[in-house]
Motif scaffolding. Structure first.
Motif, PDB file in Angstrom:
ATOM      1  N   LEU A  55       0.820  -1.225   0.000  1.00 48.73           N
ATOM      2  CA  LEU A  55       0.000   0.000   0.000  1.00 48.73           C
ATOM      3  C   LEU A  55       0.848   1.266   0.000  1.00 48.73           C
ATOM      4  N   ASP A  56       2.158   1.128   0.213  1.00 50.28           N
ATOM      5  CA  ASP A  56       3.056   2.278   0.204  1.00 50.28           C
ATOM      6  C   ASP A  56       3.455   2.586  -1.239  1.00 50.28           C
ATOM      7  N   MET A  57       2.534   3.196  -1.929  1.00 51.09           N
ATOM      8  CA  MET A  57       2.681   3.489  -3.355  1.00 51.09           C
ATOM      9  C   MET A  57       1.846   4.723  -3.650  1.00 51.09           C
ATOM     10  N   PRO A  58       1.928   5.289  -4.835  1.00 48.01           N
ATOM     11  CA  PRO A  58       1.024   6.394  -5.167  1.00 48.01           C
ATOM     12  C   PRO A  58      -0.428   5.929  -5.100  1.00 48.01           C
ATOM     13  N   TRP A  59      -1.272   6.817  -4.639  1.00 47.24           N
ATOM     14  CA  TRP A  59      -2.709   6.570  -4.570  1.00 47.24           C
ATOM     15  C   TRP A  59      -3.410   7.525  -5.518  1.00 47.24           C
ATOM     16  N   ALA A  60      -4.683   7.265  -5.740  1.00 54.88           N
ATOM     17  CA  ALA A  60      -5.488   8.122  -6.606  1.00 54.88           C
ATOM     18  C   ALA A  60      -6.801   8.437  -5.919  1.00 54.88           C
ATOM     19  N   LEU A  61      -7.391   9.531  -6.348  1.00 58.57           N
ATOM     20  CA  LEU A  61      -8.758   9.879  -5.981  1.00 58.57           C
ATOM     21  C   LEU A  61      -9.609   9.480  -7.172  1.00 58.57           C
ATOM     22  N   TYR A  62     -10.614   8.649  -6.916  1.00 64.36           N
ATOM     23  CA  TYR A  62     -11.468   8.131  -7.980  1.00 64.36           C
ATOM     24  C   TYR A  62     -12.894   8.643  -7.830  1.00 64.36           C
ATOM     25  N   HIS A  63     -13.533   8.862  -8.973  1.00 64.31           N
ATOM     26  CA  HIS A  63     -14.966   9.149  -9.040  1.00 64.31           C
ATOM     27  C   HIS A  63     -15.608   7.868  -9.562  1.00 64.31           C
ATOM     28  N   VAL A  64     -16.431   7.248  -8.738  1.00 66.42           N
ATOM     29  CA  VAL A  64     -17.032   5.954  -9.064  1.00 66.42           C
ATOM     30  C   VAL A  64     -18.539   6.124  -9.139  1.00 66.42           C
ATOM     31  N   ARG A  65     -19.113   5.629 -10.241  1.00 64.98           N
ATOM     32  CA  ARG A  65     -20.571   5.645 -10.387  1.00 64.98           C
ATOM     33  C   ARG A  65     -21.030   4.272 -10.852  1.00 64.98           C
ATOM     34  N   GLY A 116      -5.782   4.329   5.578  1.00 60.67           N
ATOM     35  CA  GLY A 116      -5.849   5.666   5.012  1.00 60.67           C
ATOM     36  C   GLY A 116      -6.884   5.952   3.959  1.00 60.67           C
ATOM     37  N   ARG A 117      -7.703   4.990   3.593  1.00 65.34           N
ATOM     38  CA  ARG A 117      -8.723   5.255   2.583  1.00 65.34           C
ATOM     39  C   ARG A 117      -9.711   6.306   3.093  1.00 65.34           C
ATOM     40  N   ALA A 118     -10.159   7.163   2.188  1.00 64.36           N
ATOM     41  CA  ALA A 118     -11.221   8.126   2.483  1.00 64.36           C
ATOM     42  C   ALA A 118     -12.303   7.941   1.431  1.00 64.36           C
ATOM     43  N   ARG A 119     -13.571   8.002   1.879  1.00 61.65           N
ATOM     44  CA  ARG A 119     -14.686   7.753   0.959  1.00 61.65           C
ATOM     45  C   ARG A 119     -15.816   8.719   1.266  1.00 61.65           C
ATOM     46  N   ALA A 120     -16.349   9.342   0.215  1.00 62.59           N
ATOM     47  CA  ALA A 120     -17.487  10.261   0.344  1.00 62.59           C
ATOM     48  C   ALA A 120     -18.580   9.802  -0.612  1.00 62.59           C
ATOM     49  N   TRP A 121     -19.738   9.483  -0.054  1.00 56.39           N
ATOM     50  CA  TRP A 121     -20.871   9.029  -0.852  1.00 56.39           C
ATOM     51  C   TRP A 121     -21.717  10.229  -1.265  1.00 56.39           C
ATOM     52  N   LEU A 122     -21.826  10.473  -2.558  1.00 53.84           N
ATOM     53  CA  LEU A 122     -22.733  11.491  -3.064  1.00 53.84           C
ATOM     54  C   LEU A 122     -24.131  10.921  -3.218  1.00 53.84           C
ATOM     55  N   GLU A 133     -25.631   4.962  -7.930  1.00 57.44           N
ATOM     56  CA  GLU A 133     -24.714   5.045  -6.797  1.00 57.44           C
ATOM     57  C   GLU A 133     -23.523   5.884  -7.251  1.00 57.44           C
ATOM     58  N   GLU A 134     -23.067   6.787  -6.373  1.00 57.27           N
ATOM     59  CA  GLU A 134     -21.958   7.672  -6.755  1.00 57.27           C
ATOM     60  C   GLU A 134     -21.122   7.979  -5.523  1.00 57.27           C
ATOM     61  N   LEU A 135     -19.800   7.903  -5.681  1.00 54.72           N
ATOM     62  CA  LEU A 135     -18.889   8.202  -4.590  1.00 54.72           C
ATOM     63  C   LEU A 135     -17.555   8.690  -5.117  1.00 54.72           C
ATOM     64  N   PHE A 136     -16.821   9.345  -4.229  1.00 55.86           N
ATOM     65  CA  PHE A 136     -15.421   9.666  -4.451  1.00 55.86           C
ATOM     66  C   PHE A 136     -14.645   8.886  -3.401  1.00 55.86           C
ATOM     67  N   VAL A 137     -13.536   8.282  -3.799  1.00 56.20           N
ATOM     68  CA  VAL A 137     -12.779   7.450  -2.872  1.00 56.20           C
ATOM     69  C   VAL A 137     -11.296   7.494  -3.223  1.00 56.20           C
ATOM     70  N   THR A 138     -10.466   7.362  -2.190  1.00 56.74           N
ATOM     71  CA  THR A 138      -9.030   7.240  -2.406  1.00 56.74           C
ATOM     72  C   THR A 138      -8.661   5.766  -2.334  1.00 56.74           C
ATOM     73  N   ALA A 139      -7.699   5.356  -3.157  1.00 55.75           N
ATOM     74  CA  ALA A 139      -7.261   3.957  -3.197  1.00 55.75           C
ATOM     75  C   ALA A 139      -5.924   3.906  -3.936  1.00 55.75           C
ATOM     76  N   PRO A 140      -5.202   2.787  -3.809  1.00 58.63           N
ATOM     77  CA  PRO A 140      -3.970   2.650  -4.579  1.00 58.63           C
ATOM     78  C   PRO A 140      -4.209   2.922  -6.062  1.00 58.63           C
ATOM     79  N   ALA A 141      -3.258   3.573  -6.669  1.00 57.68           N
ATOM     80  CA  ALA A 141      -3.399   4.020  -8.069  1.00 57.68           C
ATOM     81  C   ALA A 141      -3.134   2.876  -9.034  1.00 57.68           C
ATOM     82  N   ARG A 142      -3.952   1.857  -8.960  1.00 53.14           N
ATOM     83  CA  ARG A 142      -3.814   0.710  -9.841  1.00 53.14           C
ATOM     84  C   ARG A 142      -5.056   0.472 -10.679  1.00 53.14           C
TER      85      ARG A 142
END
Length: 169
Positions: A55-65, A116-122, A133-142
């Motif tokens: 998990l010690d790698m670059p992460w991304a913020l994703y928009h998931v729907r 360290g994950r952060a998740r916001a449900w829209l 269903e819609e959310l923004f979430v942080t996760a490993p950039a894979r």
């Protein structure tokens, strides 16, 4: 499994990433691999340490729907998905960005204190189909950007109220 902690660490990262985007994506049905490991067992600690290295790698913020739609006959259609990488960075940096933006819009952010994950449900998932269903979430950039064909058209149809809602009889 425990004889190969580096492999288990990679699997844990894959499951963690999948569960970040979809909390229902556990490897063992209702339980995750992480839930099967015990920090009091040395061989499990080795697997968990390998996971932390993964998990010690670059992460991304994703928009998931996701779209949970019905056919014209009222049967459930396969779920349609859209995943878009919005930003790249370190987990804490991305979580702070999500916190800041979400606060301005009055949206709660859930944090995983362990990794360290952060998740916001829209738009949280509901019980009844059809739904969006819609959310923004942080996760490993894979995770790559991916969207089902006709997703945008179906998304707008559901949100405008023109999607199929009940069986036509």
């Amino acid at each position: 499994m425990r004889a190969h902690p580096e492999i288990v660490g990679e699997i844990l990262r894959l499951e963690y990433t999948a569960m970040s985007l979809n909390p229902n994506a556990k490897l063992y049905g209702k339980r995750s691999l992480l839930e099967l490991l015990d920090t009091d067992r040395p061989e499990d600690r080795a697997c968990l340490e390998a996971s932390e290295r993964e998990l010690d790698m670059p992460w991304a913020l994703y928009h998931v729907r996701r779209l949970f739609l019905l056919s014209e006959t009222g049967k459930r259609r396969p779920v349609m998905r859209s995943t878009e990488r919005v930003d790249l960075g370190r987990p804490q940096q991305l979580a702070e960005r999500l916190d800041t933006v979400s606060e301005r819009h009055g949206i709660d952010v859930m944090h995983d204190p362990l990794y360290g994950r952060a998740r916001a449900w829209l738009r949280p998932r509901r019980e009844n189909w059809p739904m969006a269903e819609e959310l923004f979430v942080t996760a490993p950039a894979r995770v790559i950007n991916k969207q089902d064909d006709a997703f945008e058209r179906e998304w707008h149809a559901l949100l405008s109220g023109t999607a199929t809602r009940l069986p036509l009889t």
